[in-house]
Design an enzyme around this catalytic site. Sequence first.
Site, PDB file in Angstrom:
ATOM      1  CG  ASN A 228      24.101  19.852  55.073  1.00 30.68           C
ATOM      2  OD1 ASN A 228      23.324  19.707  56.014  1.00 30.68           O
ATOM      3  ND2 ASN A 228      23.754  19.573  53.828  1.00 30.68           N
TER       4      ASN A 228
ATOM      5  NE  ARG B  70      14.961  20.599  55.514  1.00 32.35           N
ATOM      6  CZ  ARG B  70      16.076  19.848  55.597  1.00 32.35           C
ATOM      7  NH1 ARG B  70      16.736  19.531  54.498  1.00 32.35           N
ATOM      8  NH2 ARG B  70      16.515  19.437  56.775  1.00 32.35           N
TER       9      ARG B  70
END
Length: 388
Positions: free
Chosen positions: A109, A241
């Site tokens: 990010n 994930r």
Amino acid sequence: MSHRELQTTAASLRRVPALMVLSVVVFKAALLDAQETDAPTTHRRWGASYLHEKSEWYASAEAQRIADHLLQHQSPAGGWPKSVDFAAAPTPQSLADAVSGGRANSLDNDATTVPMQFLARVAQATGDEQYRRSFVRGLDYLMEAQYPNGGWPQFFPLREGYYSHITFNDGAMIHALTLLRDVAAGEPPYDFADADRRATAAAAVAKGVDCILRTQIKQGGKLTAWCAQHDEIALAPTSGRSYEVPSLSGAESVGIVRFLMAIDRPTPDVIAAVEGAVAWLRAVTVTGLRYERGVQADGKKDGHVARDPTAGPLWARFYELGSNRPIFVGRDAIVRYSLGDVERERRGGYAYYGDWAESLLSNEYPRWAEKHGVVTPRPPAGPAPASD
């Protein structure tokens, strides 16, 4: 260096006296709360957009205020936490996260690389040595975080789980390489970096390019694209994930190709990597499908697709290894072949389609091919229609 040695190094870095540092940052946060009572109550949230101001703005009081926040949030290891609004006044929680929180020391990010780029701009505009020192600490952190094979993990010091995989997801590794490339070249505003660090940065970039070439996935003997994350030892595509399974990425691969095309003197291997990825991106273009994602009438996010012969080209976030079919995965980690079969929370909270490669294929790659005398392969007769 072996994987065990990497973990040992990470463990030794974790032995920073965190409680001592935490008590200091909490105290500093209290002081900052008192000192910044005149700060604006509303502001533009921190992000990469802060790197595109006019050069004189970086000498302003506002820019220095944000730079001071970045100084406060830099961790003992030299990195920065992810998902923190550095444009806002520090809080005890945000400073604690910078020391030992789950967000600390990340490349995800836009963490670490964007703070470094911002600090370099303020250092150039103000001549303030404290901003330069902070940038150099970040530079040392980036180079220490690189694996011997040239890749970067999402977090360093290393964390258990997918965080230690070589991470192309959200541009993490490419952002690190792009910054180090500019440092190595002595590009302003990074020209204050000393010669030894510039040389080390150049070596890190060379290793990173080698890692990119080694992780490019082959199908039927042909070079294609990359997974969003690769195993840090075997270099094979691997899971992130639960909804990020081993696959070919129609999003992250575009950023990788752009980085390779920015190399001034590409080797035959780099040229082959670009050509292979471009050919694959052309072959997996999705047409005749409109993709929409946003807040619905009930106030909740959702995403859906609809057939539309006038819609522009799209690329799926994930393509199945071997078949190249777009795949969609929810939190249950089950691979599906229709976006509508994924739970609403993921449909609205994750971009499963995008126009990521449109400019690359229509404008950037043809210019690059002409510049380097590459014979552009003829595009396929027509991209396969959407199967969703």
